[in-house]
Enzyme design. Structure first.
Site, PDB file in Angstrom:
ATOM      1  N   PRO A   2      79.959  22.202  29.577  1.00 64.14           N
ATOM      2  CA  PRO A   2      78.706  22.446  30.278  1.00 64.14           C
ATOM      3  C   PRO A   2      78.360  23.930  30.310  1.00 64.14           C
ATOM      4  O   PRO A   2      79.141  24.749  30.779  1.00 64.14           O
ATOM      5  CB  PRO A   2      78.987  21.932  31.696  1.00 64.14           C
ATOM      6  CG  PRO A   2      80.187  21.062  31.569  1.00 64.14           C
ATOM      7  CD  PRO A   2      80.960  21.596  30.431  1.00 64.14           C
ATOM      8  N   GLU A   3      77.219  24.257  29.781  1.00 60.09           N
ATOM      9  CA  GLU A   3      76.675  25.596  29.928  1.00 60.09           C
ATOM     10  C   GLU A   3      75.373  25.455  30.715  1.00 60.09           C
ATOM     11  O   GLU A   3      75.089  24.388  31.249  1.00 60.09           O
ATOM     12  CB  GLU A   3      76.447  26.255  28.558  1.00 60.09           C
ATOM     13  CG  GLU A   3      77.753  26.563  27.832  1.00 60.09           C
ATOM     14  CD  GLU A   3      77.554  27.479  26.629  1.00 60.09           C
ATOM     15  OE1 GLU A   3      76.590  28.253  26.617  1.00 60.09           O
ATOM     16  OE2 GLU A   3      78.368  27.408  25.691  1.00 60.09           O
TER      17      GLU A   3
END
Length: 270
Positions: A2-3
């Site tokens: 997850p960014e």
DNA sequence: AGATATTCCTGGAGGC
DNA sequence: TGCCTCCAGGAATATC
């Protein structure tokens, strides 16, 4: 992993079922995600109404009408599931709304974090106070000033959340490729004009990823549990040895910077 | 200031 | 089939 785009997508997904709802039940199964949770977390959240959800860098924020904000970071492997049905391994935190939806925070590697912070003190909360500007807010002039004189590689400086907040390994590689900047170049040596272009490519790549529903690494699921997207194709990330999509005839190279992989095209990026 | 290493943690991949 | 090692990553922290 997850960014920023995945966190943004997650927050939007959670908002649909959480905003305006009262929290009927909390189940914190581990007191020790990255940091210890307050002992009175259950009392403070149960019965509270969720007033707003938002994102700051790679953190998601859930505000309640009792003056608390629940802040989550998905780390490497975190994800929220909405109405997971049966129990999943590594479901560490569950929240039930007054209309019967269950939200489960699942994080096998437990690099993520969960914190309960007083909303009116949120800007001085240490993790937030240290963050640089959002990629969508920062101006090239600001970035230029922040990089001035810095000898470290531009790739590493862009990953530094104090300089610009929210970028991770994937989108830094992609943005540098699009801006044609060599990741090994020192931060201070990137011209103002090229930083103008970089700020644009950072925004472009993030906007595209958000539009694609968050990115695309194999194990990422949207909040409602839909399985991952291959819709977004990377130009360089994880493409070692493959041909440059720019058609320059070059080959994508992998190097290690600061202990993590960088992918780039040596022909295109200078 | 910067370079490098370590820690946290699990699961997936690849070797044999 | 299974057992082994390696690797991925964000952020905090330590050391030179």
């Amino acid at each position: 992993m997850p960014e920023l785009p995945e966190v943004e997508t997650t927050v939007r997904g959670l908002e649909r079922v959480l905003k305006g709802r009262r929290i009927a039940r909390i189940e914190a199964r581990r007191a020790d995600l990255r940091r210890a949770l307050p002992l009175d977390l259950g009392q403070r959240l149960t019965g509270a109404t969720v007033t707003a959800l938002s994102r700051r860098a790679k953190y998601g924020r859930i505000d309640t009408d009792r003056g608390d904000s629940l802040i989550f970071h998905l780390g490497m492997s975190g994800r929220w599931r909405i109405d997971p049905g049966d129990d999943h391994k590594h479901d560490h935190f569950l929240l039930t709304t007054d209309d019967g939806h269950v939200l489960a925070l699942n994080d096998p590697r437990r690099f993520g974090s969960l914190d309960l912070v007083a909303t009116d003190e949120i800007d001085s909360w240490p993790a937030f106070a240290a963050l640089g500007p959002e990629p969508f807010d920062i101006e090239a002039a600001t970035l230029h000033r922040r990089l001035a004189g810095r000898k470290a590689a531009i790739k590493l400086l862009l990953l530094d959340q104090r300089i610009i907040a929210g970028l991770g390994n994937i989108y830094v590689c992609e943005a540098l490729f699009r801006a044609r900047i060599n990741p090994k170049r020192s931060g201070g040596s990137v011209s103002r004009a090229r930083l103008e272009r970089l700020v644009r490519t950072i925004r472009d790549v993030l906007v595209e990823a958000i539009a694609a529903g968050g990115s695309s690494l194999r194990d990422f699921a949207s909040p409602d549990g839909e399985l991952g997207y291959f819709s977004k194709r990377f130009d360089v990330y994880d493409r070692e040895g493959q041909e440059c999509r720019e058609g320059c005839g070059g080959t994508v190279k992998r190097i290690v910077q600061g202990g993590r992989s960088t992918f780039y095209c040596p022909r295109c990026q200078h």
